[in-house]
Design a protein around this motif. Sequence first.
Motif, short mmCIF file in Angstrom:
data_model
loop_
_atom_site.label_atom_id
_atom_site.label_comp_id
_atom_site.label_asym_id
_atom_site.label_seq_id
_atom_site.Cartn_x
_atom_site.Cartn_y
_atom_site.Cartn_z
N ILE A 17 0.61 -0.71 -0.16
CA ILE A 17 0.02 -0.42 0.17
C ILE A 17 0.56 1.57 0.27
N ALA A 18 2.07 1.44 0.33
CA ALA A 18 3.26 2.48 0.57
C ALA A 18 3.39 2.20 -0.29
N LEU A 19 3.93 1.58 -0.99
CA LEU A 19 4.14 1.58 -2.59
C LEU A 19 4.09 2.39 -3.30
N ASN A 20 1.78 1.18 -3.87
CA ASN A 20 1.23 2.03 -4.59
C ASN A 20 1.08 3.47 -4.04
N PHE A 21 0.80 4.48 -2.82
CA PHE A 21 0.18 5.17 -2.60
C PHE A 21 1.37 5.85 -2.73
N MET A 31 -5.99 2.03 7.11
CA MET A 31 -6.52 0.48 6.06
C MET A 31 -8.46 0.55 5.93
N LEU A 32 -8.20 0.70 7.08
CA LEU A 32 -10.39 1.14 7.22
C LEU A 32 -10.28 2.09 6.38
N PHE A 33 -9.86 3.35 6.37
CA PHE A 33 -10.38 4.16 5.15
C PHE A 33 -10.52 3.90 3.70
N LEU A 34 -9.57 2.73 2.95
CA LEU A 34 -9.36 2.91 1.97
C LEU A 34 -10.52 2.08 1.72
N ILE A 35 -10.35 1.07 2.60
CA ILE A 35 -11.66 -0.10 2.39
C ILE A 35 -13.18 0.46 1.97
#
Length: 115
Positions: A17-21, A31-35
Motif C-alpha cells: 500500500i505504501a508503494l502504491n500510494f 487501511m479501514l479508510f481505504l476499504i
Amino acid sequence: MSPSEVNKKWSELQGKIALNFDTEKPDIKVMLFLIGVQELGKGPRKFSKRQKEELMHIANCRLFSELGFYELEGVDQDGWPHWKLVKQIPSYTLLEQEMLMKSLIVTYFEDYFRD
C-alpha cells in the motif's frame, strides 16, 4: 492464521500500500479508510471528517460481516451502504482486537488483489 503469519502478511500489505500510494506505511485506521472508499465505490475524492468516520464504519461492518456479525441492509439514496448488526461481537482484549482486525484486513486485500 497464526499471529506471526498475520503480522508477516500485515507488514507485506503495508509495504504494498505504501508503494502504491507513495506514502509511509499505513496503520489500521488508514487501511479501514481505504476499504471504506472501496466499498463505497465512488472512487477517490475529498471527504469531510464525518464522511471519513463513516467510511471507516463501513469498512468495519464489511470486515465483520465475514464473521457473521453484520449484514448489508442496502444503500441509501446517495449510494452509501448501510449495515445492521445481526449478532453481538464478543469482547476482545486490545491485543485480540488488533490481531483480528489485521487478519480481516489482510484477507480483504488478498481477495481484492486476487480478482
